[in-house]
Design a protein around this motif. Structure first.
Motif, short mmCIF file in Angstrom:
data_model
loop_
_atom_site.label_atom_id
_atom_site.label_comp_id
_atom_site.label_asym_id
_atom_site.label_seq_id
_atom_site.Cartn_x
_atom_site.Cartn_y
_atom_site.Cartn_z
N VAL A 277 0.83 -1.20 0.00
CA VAL A 277 0.00 0.00 0.00
C VAL A 277 0.87 1.25 0.00
O VAL A 277 0.56 2.27 -0.63
CB VAL A 277 -0.95 0.00 1.20
N ASP A 278 2.01 1.17 0.70
CA ASP A 278 2.92 2.31 0.75
C ASP A 278 3.80 2.42 -0.50
O ASP A 278 4.69 3.28 -0.55
CB ASP A 278 3.83 2.20 1.98
N GLY A 279 3.60 1.52 -1.47
CA GLY A 279 4.33 1.62 -2.73
C GLY A 279 5.59 0.79 -2.81
O GLY A 279 6.38 0.96 -3.75
N ALA A 280 5.81 -0.13 -1.87
CA ALA A 280 7.03 -0.96 -1.90
C ALA A 280 6.90 -2.04 -2.97
O ALA A 280 5.84 -2.64 -3.14
CB ALA A 280 7.26 -1.59 -0.53
N SER A 281 7.98 -2.30 -3.67
CA SER A 281 8.01 -3.36 -4.68
C SER A 281 8.31 -4.69 -3.99
O SER A 281 8.66 -4.74 -2.80
CB SER A 281 9.06 -3.06 -5.73
N ASP A 282 8.21 -5.78 -4.76
CA ASP A 282 8.54 -7.09 -4.19
C ASP A 282 9.99 -7.16 -3.73
O ASP A 282 10.30 -7.78 -2.71
CB ASP A 282 8.28 -8.20 -5.23
N PHE A 283 10.87 -6.51 -4.48
CA PHE A 283 12.28 -6.53 -4.09
C PHE A 283 12.48 -5.76 -2.78
O PHE A 283 13.25 -6.21 -1.91
CB PHE A 283 13.14 -5.92 -5.20
N ASP A 284 11.81 -4.62 -2.63
CA ASP A 284 11.92 -3.86 -1.39
C ASP A 284 11.38 -4.66 -0.21
O ASP A 284 11.97 -4.67 0.88
CB ASP A 284 11.17 -2.54 -1.50
N ILE A 285 10.24 -5.32 -0.42
CA ILE A 285 9.66 -6.13 0.66
C ILE A 285 10.61 -7.27 1.04
O ILE A 285 10.82 -7.57 2.22
CB ILE A 285 8.29 -6.69 0.22
N PHE A 286 11.20 -7.87 0.02
CA PHE A 286 12.10 -9.00 0.27
C PHE A 286 13.34 -8.56 1.06
O PHE A 286 13.72 -9.20 2.04
CB PHE A 286 12.51 -9.62 -1.06
N VAL A 287 13.94 -7.47 0.64
CA VAL A 287 15.19 -7.03 1.25
C VAL A 287 14.97 -6.41 2.62
O VAL A 287 15.72 -6.68 3.58
CB VAL A 287 15.93 -6.05 0.31
N LYS A 288 13.95 -5.57 2.75
CA LYS A 288 13.78 -4.79 3.97
C LYS A 288 12.87 -5.44 5.02
O LYS A 288 12.92 -5.06 6.20
CB LYS A 288 13.22 -3.40 3.62
#
Length: 381
Positions: A277-288
């Motif tokens: 919802v905050d605009g994170a991509s799958d890569f951002d979710i995976f890493v962070k």
């Protein structure tokens, strides 16, 4: 109402855990104690007797005839079988079949008018009416009570052997990348299988589960032929570290993906939905998000993978070779044991040297082991 006593099932679980800990700890402690014992005592008694006096059948030799002195018209050779040690002689003899024929302090007739006396403290006196000839001293068999002795000579002998240092570095060069590379690849795959819907995902998961039961020995030769073919096509040498890294990655990926996928699938869905919802991509979710939360599972697999790659000998011999510069620590110690026969002191010291690094890794990451194996136990609030 809260029960005042513990459930029998809980008591049984605790006893089972204590039993498993004892079964794991006692052999390790025994190996350490054995590696520090004197080699003569190690050959005749178990490690649990390390603190008690042991009775040993030993062999010594009197000084050569050139050490004889003339005393009162007779020729005498004297010395000490225990070299000033604290062992106590309980019997002695001059024949292999009768090693305990005489008591300490007895003047034993050994022929040609010669007498041999061995005292309780190990001192001896060989008396002859005529001058003794020859280049070697009289052989003496004796039984002695020897107090416990501990030494670092076993480790010095192993660590001073040729090539041990380079083999230790070779094992680290194999084990560290072979642990990190599968984790990196498996983490991406596990996230995709857990949270990214795509056609054939269920079939892919089933294939990975099936690969868990494929024996290493059955796939080793086909994998080696495939690697050699690809290497020949691209002009890459056959025996390289890259080859063994890829081999360990291939053998370790099914377990890594299965373990990490189960753990990631149990993470709270709400966290990832909020991130999207905050605009994170799958890569951002995976890493962070996923990687920090999955650290227990990553550490659990790292323990298993490092222990396997560090103790491996078969894959290392096939993909790396058995040359003096490429030999890993396990291979070097096998060669050392082969050249030394069945020396127990070398065996115990070598074995403990091989498990020192895995023990450090295990105790450093063991607090994450249970949490990582209990995949799917995390729930959202």
């Amino acid at each position: 109402m809260i029960a005042s006593s513990r459930s029998p099932l809980i008591i049984l679980v605790h006893l089972s855990v204590l039993l498993l800990v004892a079964l794991w700890t006692l052999p390790t402690a025994g190996l350490l104690i054995s590696s520090l014992r004197d080699k003569d005592q190690l050959a005749v008694s178990g490690w649990w007797t390390a603190l008690s006096t042991s009775s040993q059948n030993l062999t010594g030799r009197a000084s050569a005839p050139d050490a004889q002195v003339e005393r009162d018209g007779k020729f005498v050779i004297s010395g000490n079988l225990t070299e000033g040690g604290s062992a106590k002689v309980s019997a002695f003899g001059v024949r292999p079949m009768q090693p305990a024929a005489f008591e300490p302090g007895t003047a034993a007739d050994i022929g040609d008018g010669q007498t041999l006396t061995v005292n309780e403290d190990g001192s001896y006196e060989l008396v002859s009416p005529a001058k003794m000839e020859g280049t070697r001293g009289q052989r003496i068999f004796y039984t002695a009570s020897v107090p416990p002795r501990f030494t670092l000579d076993n480790y010095r002998e192993v660590l001073s052997a040729a090539g041990i240092g380079s083999s230790f570095i070779n094992s680290l060069t194999v084990a560290i990348p072979s642990t990190i590379i599968p984790i990196l690849v498996a983490a991406f795959c596990a996230y995709a299988l857990a949270w990214m819907p795509f056609p054939g995902r269920a079939i892919l998961i089933a294939v990975i589960v099936g690969l868990l039961v494929v024996p290493l020995q059955m796939s080793l030769i086909p994998l080696l032929r495939l690697y050699n073919g690809v290497g020949a096509f691209f002009g890459v040498p056959a025996k390289t570290y890259v080859g063994i890294w890829l081999a360990h990655m291939g053998f370790g990926l099914p377990l890594a993906i299965y373990l990490l996928r189960n753990y990631m699938a149990g993470l709270p869905r709400e966290i990832m939905e909020s991130a999207r919802v905050d605009g994170a991509s799958d890569f951002d979710i995976f890493v962070k998000i996923i990687l920090p939360l999955s650290f227990p599972a990553l550490a659990s697999f790292a323990i298993f993978q490092f222990l396997w790659t560090w103790n491996d000998l078969l894959v290392a011999m096939v993909f790396l070779g058995t040359g003096n510069d490429e030999l890993v620590l396990t291979g070097r110690l096998v060669n050392l044991l082969g050249s030394r026969g069945g020396n127990w002191e070398i065996l115990t010291a070598s074995a403990f040297i091989t498990i020192v690094v895995p023990l450090i890794v295990f105790f450093s990451l063991q607090r994450y082991l249970v949490r990582g194996l209990l995949a799917g136990s995390v729930k959202g609030g």
